[in-house]
Design a protein around this motif. Structure first.
Motif, short mmCIF file in Angstrom:
data_model
loop_
_atom_site.label_atom_id
_atom_site.label_comp_id
_atom_site.label_asym_id
_atom_site.label_seq_id
_atom_site.Cartn_x
_atom_site.Cartn_y
_atom_site.Cartn_z
N LYS A 123 45.92 34.43 40.68
CA LYS A 123 45.42 35.24 39.74
C LYS A 123 43.79 35.02 39.87
O LYS A 123 43.10 35.99 40.11
N ASN A 124 43.48 33.74 40.23
CA ASN A 124 42.25 33.56 40.48
C ASN A 124 41.57 33.16 41.83
O ASN A 124 40.59 32.77 42.03
N SER A 125 42.25 33.70 42.53
CA SER A 125 42.27 33.72 44.10
C SER A 125 41.92 35.03 44.64
O SER A 125 42.14 36.02 43.91
N PRO A 126 41.29 35.26 45.87
CA PRO A 126 41.13 36.40 46.46
C PRO A 126 42.22 37.52 46.40
O PRO A 126 42.04 38.52 46.29
N ALA A 127 43.39 36.79 46.53
CA ALA A 127 44.65 37.59 46.69
C ALA A 127 45.29 38.19 45.44
O ALA A 127 46.37 38.69 45.07
N GLY A 128 44.43 37.82 44.32
CA GLY A 128 44.98 38.10 42.79
C GLY A 128 45.50 39.61 42.70
O GLY A 128 46.33 39.92 42.14
#
Length: 318
Positions: A123-128
Motif C-alpha cells: 500500500k505505501n510502496s510505489p506498487a500500491g
C-alpha cells in the motif's frame, strides 16, 4: 466497540461500489444468475475485511495523519480491528464457495491474497496503485467464475484501470497534489469511459446456431435460428444506449471532481475526488454490464451511485 465505530472502520457505505464488480463480470461471462448475488455478498465481505486490515496496518501512520480514525482515537483496538478483518475474510471465502463452487472459492482465495498483500506490503510502496488495481480486477473475475472468465478480462481491465487512477489520487489525500497528478488521472478516466461506452464486437443477441434432432432420415441437422428477432434488436439497442449514458455519467461525476483538483490541488479537493472515484464506480460497472447485454442489471447497479453519495455524507469512504 459500538456499531458506528465498526461502520467507520470498514467504510460500510463504500461497499455499494462492490456488487457491480460481480454483475459486470457475470454479464461478460454470460453467467448472470442467482449465484451472482451470493458472489457479490462474498465480495462485500472481502472489501470490508480489506478496509479493516488497511486501518490495522496503518495504525501508526494514522496516529500522526488521521488521529480521528477508529484505531488511533482509541474507539477500536488494533486487536479488534484485526479480528474483524480475519472474520470477514473467512465469511467471504465461505460465502464464495457456497455460492459458486470450487472455481469461485479458488478465485476468492486469489483475491484474499491480493487484498492482504496490498494492505500489509504494497500500500505505501510505489506498487500500491497496481496492487489495488489487481484486487479490483480479480473481483470482477470472481463474478465471472461460474462462466467464461476469459470473456470477462476486458471489463476486469477497465475496472482495474479506474482503480489505479483512484488509488494514485488517494496517496495524496493528506499532503495534497501537484497538477500533474490530476492531469494524468483525468486522461485515464477519459480512456476508461471510452472503453466502457464501446460495445464488445462479439456481443450480440440476434442469432444462435442450434442442433436440431430428427431431421430427414432421422439424422441430426444444424440450423441457424433467429432468437428474438425484433426483440433481440431492441435489446441490443437498449444495451448500447444504457451503456453509453452510464459511461457518460461516470465520466461527468468523476471528471468534475478531478477538475477541481486541477484548479486547486489541496488535500481536501483530493479527498473529494477520491470519494467521487469510489462512488462513481457503479456507473462504470453498470455501463460494462449493459454493453455485455444486461441493460436492466446495469441500470440497477448504477442506482447505487446516487445512494452511495448520500450515505458518504455520514461516513467517509476514504
Amino acid at each position: 466497540m459500538i456499531l458506528r465505530d465498526l461502520i467507520e472502520l470498514v467504510r460500510a457505505p463504500a461497499a455499494l461500489s462492490v456488487p457491480g464488480d460481480a454483475v459486470a463480470g457475470a454479464a461478460a461471462a454470460d453467467c448472470l444468475d442467482g449465484r451472482t448475488a451470493g458472489i457479490a455478498a462474498a465480495s462485500v465481505c472481502l472489501y470490508w475485511a480489506g478496509m479493516a486490515a488497511n486501518d490495522w496496518s496503518d495504525r501508526e501512520l494514522d496516529a500522526v495523519e488521521r488521529p480521528e480514525r477508529p484505531i488511533p482515537s482509541g474507539r477500536i483496538s488494533p486487536g479488534q480491528a484485526l479480528a474483524v478483518a480475519g472474520g470477514l475474510t473467512a465469511a467471504g471465502l465461505a460465502i464464495a464457495g457456497a455460492a459458486g463452487g470450487r472455481r469461485t472459492l479458488a478465485t476468492a482465495g486469489l483475491l484474499v491474497g491480493a487484498i492482504w498483500t496490498y494492505d500489509v506490503k504494497l500500500k505505501n510502496s510505489p506498487a500500491g496503485p497496481a496492487g489495488m488495481a489487481v484486487c479490483r480486477g480479480l473481483d470482477v473475475l470472481l463474478g465471472a467464475s461460474t462462466g467464461s472468465m476469459r470473456r470477462a478480462l476486458r471489463p476486469a481491465a477497465v475496472v482495474a484501470a479506474h482503480t489505479y487512477a483512484v488509488t494514485a489520487l488517494s496517496r495524496r489525500e493528506v499532503s495534497g497534489a501537484d497538477r500533474a497528478l490530476p492531469l494524468g488521472t483525468l486522461a485515464a478516466t477519459a480512456v476508461v469511459a471510452t472503453a466502457a461506452a464501446r460495445r464488445p464486437p462479439n456481443n450480440t443477441n440476434s442469432s444462435r446456431v442450434a442442433a436440431i434432432e430428427g431431421g430427414p432420415g432421422g439424422r441430426a441437422t444444424t440450423a441457424t435460428t433467429v432468437t428474438g428477432g425484433w426483440s433481440g434488436a431492441v435489446r441490443d439497442a437498449a444495451s448500447g444506449l444504457v451503456g453509453l449514458v452510464l459511461a457518460g455519467l461516470y465520466a461527468q461525476k468523476f471528471g468534475r471532481a478531478q477538475r477541481a483538483v486541477l484548479r486547486d490541488p489541496a488535500a481536501g479537493n483530493v479527498r473529494a475526488a477520491v470519494g467521487a472515484g469510489i462512488m462513481s464506480l457503479p456507473s462504470l460497472q453498470g455501463a460494462l454490464a449493459a454493453q455485455h447485454g444486461s441493460p436492466v442489471a446495469g441500470a440497477a447497479v448504477a442506482v447505487m451511485a446516487p445512494l452511495g453519495r448520500r450515505l458518504v455524507k455520514a461516513v467517509s469512504p476514504t
